[in-house]
Scaffold this motif. Structure first.
Motif, PDB file in Angstrom:
ATOM      1  N   UNK A 175      32.649  30.529  39.349  1.00 45.16           N
ATOM      2  CA  UNK A 175      32.812  31.460  40.467  1.00 45.16           C
ATOM      3  C   UNK A 175      34.159  32.169  40.459  1.00 45.16           C
ATOM      4  N   UNK A 176      35.166  31.582  39.843  1.00 44.95           N
ATOM      5  CA  UNK A 176      36.414  32.329  39.648  1.00 44.95           C
ATOM      6  C   UNK A 176      36.145  33.547  38.772  1.00 44.95           C
ATOM      7  N   UNK A 177      35.403  33.330  37.680  1.00 48.06           N
ATOM      8  CA  UNK A 177      35.061  34.439  36.789  1.00 48.06           C
ATOM      9  C   UNK A 177      34.136  35.422  37.490  1.00 48.06           C
ATOM     10  N   UNK A 178      33.140  34.892  38.228  1.00 49.73           N
ATOM     11  CA  UNK A 178      32.206  35.795  38.901  1.00 49.73           C
ATOM     12  C   UNK A 178      32.902  36.593  39.995  1.00 49.73           C
ATOM     13  N   UNK A 184      35.870  43.635  40.237  1.00 52.70           N
ATOM     14  CA  UNK A 184      36.041  44.753  39.315  1.00 52.70           C
ATOM     15  C   UNK A 184      34.841  45.696  39.350  1.00 52.70           C
ATOM     16  N   UNK A 185      33.642  45.130  39.510  1.00 49.85           N
ATOM     17  CA  UNK A 185      32.439  45.958  39.546  1.00 49.85           C
ATOM     18  C   UNK A 185      32.462  46.905  40.738  1.00 49.85           C
ATOM     19  N   UNK A 186      32.914  46.416  41.893  1.00 45.00           N
ATOM     20  CA  UNK A 186      33.005  47.281  43.067  1.00 45.00           C
ATOM     21  C   UNK A 186      33.988  48.416  42.827  1.00 45.00           C
ATOM     22  N   UNK A 199      31.084  38.948  46.645  1.00 42.95           N
ATOM     23  CA  UNK A 199      32.457  38.506  46.421  1.00 42.95           C
ATOM     24  C   UNK A 199      32.862  37.451  47.447  1.00 42.95           C
ATOM     25  N   UNK A 200      32.414  37.629  48.682  1.00 38.67           N
ATOM     26  CA  UNK A 200      32.754  36.669  49.727  1.00 38.67           C
ATOM     27  C   UNK A 200      32.127  35.307  49.444  1.00 38.67           C
ATOM     28  N   UNK A 201      30.861  35.294  49.049  1.00 38.91           N
ATOM     29  CA  UNK A 201      30.204  34.015  48.733  1.00 38.91           C
ATOM     30  C   UNK A 201      30.913  33.332  47.576  1.00 38.91           C
ATOM     31  N   UNK A 337      32.568  37.068  28.138  1.00 39.60           N
ATOM     32  CA  UNK A 337      31.731  38.167  28.623  1.00 39.60           C
ATOM     33  C   UNK A 337      32.497  39.016  29.636  1.00 39.60           C
ATOM     34  N   UNK A 338      33.347  38.388  30.463  1.00 42.43           N
ATOM     35  CA  UNK A 338      34.153  39.158  31.404  1.00 42.43           C
ATOM     36  C   UNK A 338      35.101  40.098  30.668  1.00 42.43           C
ATOM     37  N   UNK A 339      35.741  39.598  29.609  1.00 47.27           N
ATOM     38  CA  UNK A 339      36.641  40.451  28.812  1.00 47.27           C
ATOM     39  C   UNK A 339      35.860  41.604  28.187  1.00 47.27           C
ATOM     40  N   UNK A 340      34.660  41.313  27.695  1.00 43.91           N
ATOM     41  CA  UNK A 340      33.813  42.371  27.133  1.00 43.91           C
ATOM     42  C   UNK A 340      33.466  43.408  28.194  1.00 43.91           C
ATOM     43  N   UNK A 341      33.202  42.938  29.411  1.00 43.87           N
ATOM     44  CA  UNK A 341      32.890  43.869  30.495  1.00 43.87           C
ATOM     45  C   UNK A 341      34.081  44.783  30.797  1.00 43.87           C
TER      46      UNK A 341
END
Length: 387
Positions: A175-178, A184-186, A199-201, A337-341
């Protein structure tokens, strides 16, 4: 960001205090089951940590309703009411199972009901697929996909709950990564605010795990039980479903001028791939367990001692080492995957390739550590083998 930091600290503090209280009361009134054959721990330990975790979640949601920053997703309270109602249902069923060992059909039925409440009454459903920006072609298909996704993630998280600190730590890292991904997506989709339910959850789950881990770390004083593990899986899946609402079909269409991944092969898939990747290890264990049990003519939910963490113990790893290896796998895969994103959305091919390299090197290192347990641990299990 400071509002989310406050959310994490508040949830962690409440969960820790309540967990300590539940632990003390459980010991006083002997609210703990006996040792089962498949259990790793040797002493009877209370399994009611899910109650403290649930109350921590509810209190934090209540506080957020009074904070102007989170007013956007409280403007329509029904999704939150549905989430909390479904979570209450799954925690009650999980706690009852921890106390009296419910039939697996009852538990599975409750899981589908809870997922249905979120998808139907909460109107949180998977709406877009990363295939040419495709939208889900039917409301019933969207509902069905959402329900099955939530149930699968719930069981996947619950299935790895077998070692001290394992689920809490894996969910914390995931969840830290998510949270970073959703934040970042927002930004990348041009949102006017970072106050999003997903993000809140994720922030709440980070706080819950931080607050619970001190009592759950080896040797654990308190287990979260099915109530806590199923709750974590339910909320993780819900946050992943909720974030799909921030993804327009054009955003995940590689042919769109506004889409992700015009120069990277997997770019269009990453926005949906990452929420799946953060629970990859639990999903892998869940899939293997279902195939193994059905192949033996048993129920896919019949308990056994052949989960990944059990196999790691049989290979010679200590309890703590096995947990740390699970942490490492979760961090490596999700961070890669986060770095790739980030490399994709920033149009930095070098960073995208760095994410791939990090994932490959990290996976190789994890494989070495996984299959080469220390001589100390092998000697502990079989002293005659290692002189």
């Amino acid at each position: 960001m400071k509002q989310y930091i406050f959310t994490i600290i508040l949830t962690a503090a409440i969960t820790f205090c309540l967990s300590w209280g539940v632990w003390r009361l459980s010991l006083k009134y002997k609210l703990y089951p006996g040792i089962r054959e498949r259990d790793v721990h040797k002493n009877p330990t209370p399994r009611l940590g899910g109650i403290a975790m649930f109350i921590g979640v509810v209190v934090t949601f209540a506080v957020s309703s009074q904070h102007p920053y989170f007013a956007l997703f409280w403007a329509d309270p029904w999704p939150i009411v549905a989430i909390l109602g479904a979570t209450l249902l799954i925690v009650v069923v999980g706690v009852l199972d921890d106390l009296i060992d419910l039939d697996w059909m009852i538990k599975l039925g409750a899981q589908f009901l809870a997922a249905g409440i979120i998808a139907w009454f909460g109107k949180l459903q998977i709406l877009s697929l990363p295939i040419g920006g495709m939208t889900v072609w039917s409301s019933w298909v969207s509902f069905t996909l959402t329900v099955f996704a939530i149930v699968i993630v719930m069981n996947a998280v619950n299935f790895i709950d077998g070692l001290d600190g394992l689920v809490a730590g894996v969910v914390l890292i995931a969840n830290i990564v998510f949270f970073a991904y959703s934040y970042l997506l927002l930004r990348d989709t041009g949102s006017s605010t970072y106050a999003h339910l997903a993000s809140f959850i994720a922030a709440v789950l980070i706080g819950v795990c931080i607050g619970f881990l001190p009592l759950n770390w080896s040797p654990a004083k308190l287990f979260m039980g099915d109530g806590g593990a199923l709750m974590l899986g339910l909320l993780m899946a819900t946050s992943a479903v909720a974030i799909t609402g921030a993804l327009t079909p054009s955003a995940i269409n590689p042919d769109s001028p506004d889409g992700f991944g015009r120069s990277q092969i997997l770019g269009a898939f990453i926005p949906i791939l990452l929420p799946i990747v953060v629970v990859l290890l639990p999903l892998l264990d869940f899939g293997m367990a279902v195939v193994r049990r059905m192949g033996a003519g048993k129920s896919p939910f019949s308990p056994d001692r052949k989960h990944l963490h059990h196999r790691m113990l049989d290979m010679g790893h200590s309890d703590r080492d096995a947990v740390l290896i699970f942490y490492a796998w979760t961090a490596v895969v999700s961070l890669a995957v986060l770095i790739m994103y980030i490399g994709t959305t920033a149009d930095w091919p070098g960073l995208y390739l760095a994410g791939i390299a990090f994932g490959l090197v990290g996976a190789a290192a994890c494989l070495v550590v996984t299959f080469l347990p220390s001589r100390r641990n092998v000697r502990r299990l079989a002293p005659e083998v290692v002189p």
